[in-house]
Design a protein around this motif. Structure first.
Motif, PDB file in Angstrom:
ATOM      1  N   GLU A  67      -1.904   3.843  -2.284  1.00  0.00           N
ATOM      2  CA  GLU A  67      -3.331   3.712  -2.010  1.00  0.00           C
ATOM      3  C   GLU A  67      -3.580   2.546  -1.065  1.00  0.00           C
ATOM      4  O   GLU A  67      -2.951   1.509  -1.169  1.00  0.00           O
ATOM      5  CB  GLU A  67      -4.128   3.462  -3.288  1.00  0.00           C
ATOM      6  CG  GLU A  67      -4.291   4.669  -4.160  1.00  0.00           C
ATOM      7  CD  GLU A  67      -5.236   4.409  -5.314  1.00  0.00           C
ATOM      8  OE1 GLU A  67      -5.524   5.362  -6.022  1.00  0.00           O
ATOM      9  OE2 GLU A  67      -5.679   3.263  -5.506  1.00  0.00           O
ATOM     10  N   ASP A  82      -5.323  12.514  -0.022  1.00  0.00           N
ATOM     11  CA  ASP A  82      -5.501  12.755   1.419  1.00  0.00           C
ATOM     12  C   ASP A  82      -4.368  12.082   2.201  1.00  0.00           C
ATOM     13  O   ASP A  82      -4.545  10.985   2.737  1.00  0.00           O
ATOM     14  CB  ASP A  82      -6.862  12.216   1.850  1.00  0.00           C
ATOM     15  CG  ASP A  82      -7.253  12.699   3.225  1.00  0.00           C
ATOM     16  OD1 ASP A  82      -6.537  13.537   3.798  1.00  0.00           O
ATOM     17  OD2 ASP A  82      -8.295  12.235   3.729  1.00  0.00           O
ATOM     18  N   SER A 100      -6.919   0.359   0.164  1.00  0.00           N
ATOM     19  CA  SER A 100      -8.337   0.110  -0.070  1.00  0.00           C
ATOM     20  C   SER A 100      -8.830  -0.886   0.976  1.00  0.00           C
ATOM     21  O   SER A 100      -8.443  -2.050   0.976  1.00  0.00           O
ATOM     22  CB  SER A 100      -8.546  -0.456  -1.470  1.00  0.00           C
ATOM     23  OG  SER A 100      -9.896  -0.732  -1.678  1.00  0.00           O
ATOM     24  N   ASN A 126      -5.117  10.935   6.139  1.00  0.00           N
ATOM     25  CA  ASN A 126      -5.841   9.674   6.336  1.00  0.00           C
ATOM     26  C   ASN A 126      -5.018   8.476   5.878  1.00  0.00           C
ATOM     27  O   ASN A 126      -5.096   7.396   6.468  1.00  0.00           O
ATOM     28  CB  ASN A 126      -7.176   9.693   5.588  1.00  0.00           C
ATOM     29  CG  ASN A 126      -8.266  10.324   6.399  1.00  0.00           C
ATOM     30  OD1 ASN A 126      -8.149  10.448   7.617  1.00  0.00           O
ATOM     31  ND2 ASN A 126      -9.326  10.741   5.735  1.00  0.00           N
ATOM     32  N   PHE A 127      -4.254   8.660   4.816  1.00  0.00           N
ATOM     33  CA  PHE A 127      -3.416   7.561   4.320  1.00  0.00           C
ATOM     34  C   PHE A 127      -2.413   7.127   5.379  1.00  0.00           C
ATOM     35  O   PHE A 127      -2.318   5.950   5.715  1.00  0.00           O
ATOM     36  CB  PHE A 127      -2.693   7.979   3.036  1.00  0.00           C
ATOM     37  CG  PHE A 127      -1.741   6.945   2.516  1.00  0.00           C
ATOM     38  CD1 PHE A 127      -2.210   5.871   1.785  1.00  0.00           C
ATOM     39  CD2 PHE A 127      -0.381   7.024   2.766  1.00  0.00           C
ATOM     40  CE1 PHE A 127      -1.349   4.902   1.302  1.00  0.00           C
ATOM     41  CE2 PHE A 127       0.495   6.069   2.298  1.00  0.00           C
ATOM     42  CZ  PHE A 127       0.004   5.004   1.565  1.00  0.00           C
ATOM     43  N   TYR A 128      -1.665   8.083   5.921  1.00  0.00           N
ATOM     44  CA  TYR A 128      -0.647   7.728   6.913  1.00  0.00           C
ATOM     45  C   TYR A 128      -1.263   7.243   8.215  1.00  0.00           C
ATOM     46  O   TYR A 128      -0.743   6.346   8.862  1.00  0.00           O
ATOM     47  CB  TYR A 128       0.299   8.905   7.168  1.00  0.00           C
ATOM     48  CG  TYR A 128       1.286   9.103   6.054  1.00  0.00           C
ATOM     49  CD1 TYR A 128       2.158   8.087   5.707  1.00  0.00           C
ATOM     50  CD2 TYR A 128       1.337  10.286   5.337  1.00  0.00           C
ATOM     51  CE1 TYR A 128       3.068   8.242   4.678  1.00  0.00           C
ATOM     52  CE2 TYR A 128       2.241  10.471   4.307  1.00  0.00           C
ATOM     53  CZ  TYR A 128       3.104   9.436   3.980  1.00  0.00           C
ATOM     54  OH  TYR A 128       4.004   9.595   2.961  1.00  0.00           O
ATOM     55  N   THR A 153      -4.128   5.606   8.566  1.00  0.00           N
ATOM     56  CA  THR A 153      -4.585   4.240   8.312  1.00  0.00           C
ATOM     57  C   THR A 153      -3.406   3.282   8.240  1.00  0.00           C
ATOM     58  O   THR A 153      -3.459   2.180   8.796  1.00  0.00           O
ATOM     59  CB  THR A 153      -5.395   4.183   6.999  1.00  0.00           C
ATOM     60  OG1 THR A 153      -6.441   5.145   7.063  1.00  0.00           O
ATOM     61  CG2 THR A 153      -5.972   2.815   6.774  1.00  0.00           C
ATOM     62  N   TYR A 167      -7.992   5.172   0.485  1.00  0.00           N
ATOM     63  CA  TYR A 167      -7.208   6.258   1.055  1.00  0.00           C
ATOM     64  C   TYR A 167      -5.993   6.465   0.168  1.00  0.00           C
ATOM     65  O   TYR A 167      -5.159   5.573   0.039  1.00  0.00           O
ATOM     66  CB  TYR A 167      -6.779   5.923   2.487  1.00  0.00           C
ATOM     67  CG  TYR A 167      -7.938   5.601   3.391  1.00  0.00           C
ATOM     68  CD1 TYR A 167      -8.746   6.609   3.900  1.00  0.00           C
ATOM     69  CD2 TYR A 167      -8.241   4.285   3.721  1.00  0.00           C
ATOM     70  CE1 TYR A 167      -9.817   6.322   4.721  1.00  0.00           C
ATOM     71  CE2 TYR A 167      -9.300   3.992   4.544  1.00  0.00           C
ATOM     72  CZ  TYR A 167     -10.090   5.006   5.048  1.00  0.00           C
ATOM     73  OH  TYR A 167     -11.141   4.723   5.855  1.00  0.00           O
ATOM     74  N   SER A 168      -5.915   7.620  -0.438  1.00  0.00           N
ATOM     75  CA  SER A 168      -4.858   7.890  -1.398  1.00  0.00           C
ATOM     76  C   SER A 168      -3.804   8.804  -0.782  1.00  0.00           C
ATOM     77  O   SER A 168      -4.118   9.745  -0.056  1.00  0.00           O
ATOM     78  CB  SER A 168      -5.435   8.553  -2.643  1.00  0.00           C
ATOM     79  OG  SER A 168      -4.400   8.920  -3.518  1.00  0.00           O
ATOM     80  N   SER A 178       0.825  -1.209   0.000  1.00  0.00           N
ATOM     81  CA  SER A 178       0.000   0.000   0.000  1.00  0.00           C
ATOM     82  C   SER A 178       0.857   1.256   0.000  1.00  0.00           C
ATOM     83  O   SER A 178       0.538   2.245  -0.659  1.00  0.00           O
ATOM     84  CB  SER A 178      -0.917   0.009   1.226  1.00  0.00           C
ATOM     85  OG  SER A 178      -1.777  -1.093   1.206  1.00  0.00           O
ATOM     86  N   ASN A 214     -13.375   1.699   0.970  1.00  0.00           N
ATOM     87  CA  ASN A 214     -12.811   3.037   1.171  1.00  0.00           C
ATOM     88  C   ASN A 214     -11.396   3.062   0.634  1.00  0.00           C
ATOM     89  O   ASN A 214     -10.579   2.219   0.982  1.00  0.00           O
ATOM     90  CB  ASN A 214     -12.798   3.417   2.653  1.00  0.00           C
ATOM     91  CG  ASN A 214     -14.177   3.493   3.247  1.00  0.00           C
ATOM     92  OD1 ASN A 214     -15.128   3.833   2.567  1.00  0.00           O
ATOM     93  ND2 ASN A 214     -14.293   3.146   4.513  1.00  0.00           N
TER      94      ASN A 214
END
Length: 99
Positions: A48, A61, A50, A64-66, A68, A56-57, A43, A54
Motif C-alpha cells: 500500500e 488496483d 498512502s 495505480n500502485f505500480y 505511483t 493505492y493498494s 510501500s 489517497n
C-alpha cells in the motif's frame, strides 16, 4: 557591481571551498533520494502507498500502485542525476585538474 554583471557565487573561493559546497549539496540530495527509496521499499513490501489521504493498494488496483511507485522512485532519481551532472560541471569549470 554593475546591474548588468552576472553574480558569481564562486568568485574569490578556493577549490577546496567550491568542492566542499558542491559535495554538501550532492549529499543532501542523496539523503532525500535515500529516504524516498526507503519509503518506496516499505510501500512495496506492505502493498500500500498512502499519499495525502489517497491509498493505492497492490491488491485492489495494481496499475495505480505500480504507476505511483515508479513515479515516486523515478523523479528523485532524475533529480539526483541532475545534481551529479551539476557537480561535474561546476568542478570542471572552477577547479583545476590535478593529474
Amino acid at each position: 557591481m554593475k546591474p548588468d554583471e552576472e553574480f558569481n557565487i564562486y568568485q574569490g573561493k578556493t577549490e577546496k571551498q567550491i568542492k566542499l559546497r558542491e559535495r554538501k549539496i550532492l549529499l543532501s540530495v542523496f539523503i532525500i533520494v535515500f529516504i524516498v527509496y526507503c519509503f518506496g521499499l516499505y510501500s512495496y513490501f506492505t502493498g500500500e502507498i498512502s499519499i495525502k489521504g489517497n491509498v493505492y493498494s497492490l491488491v485492489a488496483d495494481p496499475g495505480n500502485f505500480y504507476f505511483t511507485l515508479v513515479c515516486m522512485l523515478l523523479i528523485p532519481t532524475i533529480g539526483f542525476l541532475g545534481a551529479v551532472y551539476r557537480y561535474h560541471i561546476i568542478i570542471s569549470m572552477y577547479c583545476q585538474k590535478s593529474d
